[in-house]
Design a protein around this motif. Sequence first.
Motif, PDB file in Angstrom:
ATOM      1  N   SER A 154       0.829  -1.203   0.000  1.00 29.93           N
ATOM      2  CA  SER A 154       0.000   0.000   0.000  1.00 29.93           C
ATOM      3  C   SER A 154       0.862   1.253   0.000  1.00 29.93           C
ATOM      4  O   SER A 154       0.575   2.217  -0.716  1.00 29.93           O
ATOM      5  N   ASN A 179       0.858   3.930  -3.009  1.00 25.68           N
ATOM      6  CA  ASN A 179       0.498   5.315  -2.697  1.00 25.68           C
ATOM      7  C   ASN A 179       1.620   6.276  -3.078  1.00 25.68           C
ATOM      8  O   ASN A 179       1.369   7.387  -3.560  1.00 25.68           O
ATOM      9  N   SER A 224       1.344   9.263  -5.829  1.00 25.94           N
ATOM     10  CA  SER A 224       1.721  10.628  -5.451  1.00 25.94           C
ATOM     11  C   SER A 224       2.721  11.211  -6.446  1.00 25.94           C
ATOM     12  O   SER A 224       2.588  12.358  -6.882  1.00 25.94           O
TER      13      SER A 224
END
Length: 210
Positions: free
Chosen positions: A37, A41, A45
């Motif tokens: 995760s 992420n 980003s």
Amino acid sequence: MKSPSAVICREKPALSVYPYGSEQDGWEEARDEDVNSAQINCTISHLEQAGWYWGPLTAAEARRVLCPALEGSFLMRDSSSPDNLLTLSVKTSVGPTHIRIYYSAGRFGFDSSVLAKPKLQSFKDAMALVQFYSLASLKQAERLGPSEQETTSVSKDPAIHLKLIKPLYVSVPALQHLCRLTINRSTRQVSALPLPVRLKDYLLKYPYVL
């Protein structure tokens, strides 16, 4: 009178603290999920900062965007396949092509059989993956003259050569982001630059040149 039989107390075998399929496995799975995760992420980003991530763009829409672009133009978008996270859409010598990006065991890589590459690299970040092949494409373009590049493009080789030259931005990038790209292209030692901490943090949040 017979004496009562002696009772032999056998110590029960100690149970494994974390037997197979127990809480230990759950913790390891949760830890792996946390790592995955965090990596995903982080990639999203970076892509959002890059400016050439188009989000939920369809293959048909990507084709319309790429058709008038030069060969080597590319963009990133969400994959329409449930088995893949992202897709890189590229304008090749035969038109727009879509290359799925897989994520497995903490690595991102190209999931495609159309690339003329004997061995495909994988990276911990999708941005690093695209940047690796983009820089390789730019170096090859510098080595080859215009005539050689044209010959390569019209080669009878049925395989499609991956050429990543220029990202297609969703909109005009912010000036501060363009400055960050310029700095990243000139040095890899951002921490050593005589800059305010806040500015260094901004530079380090996006350590790429694309």
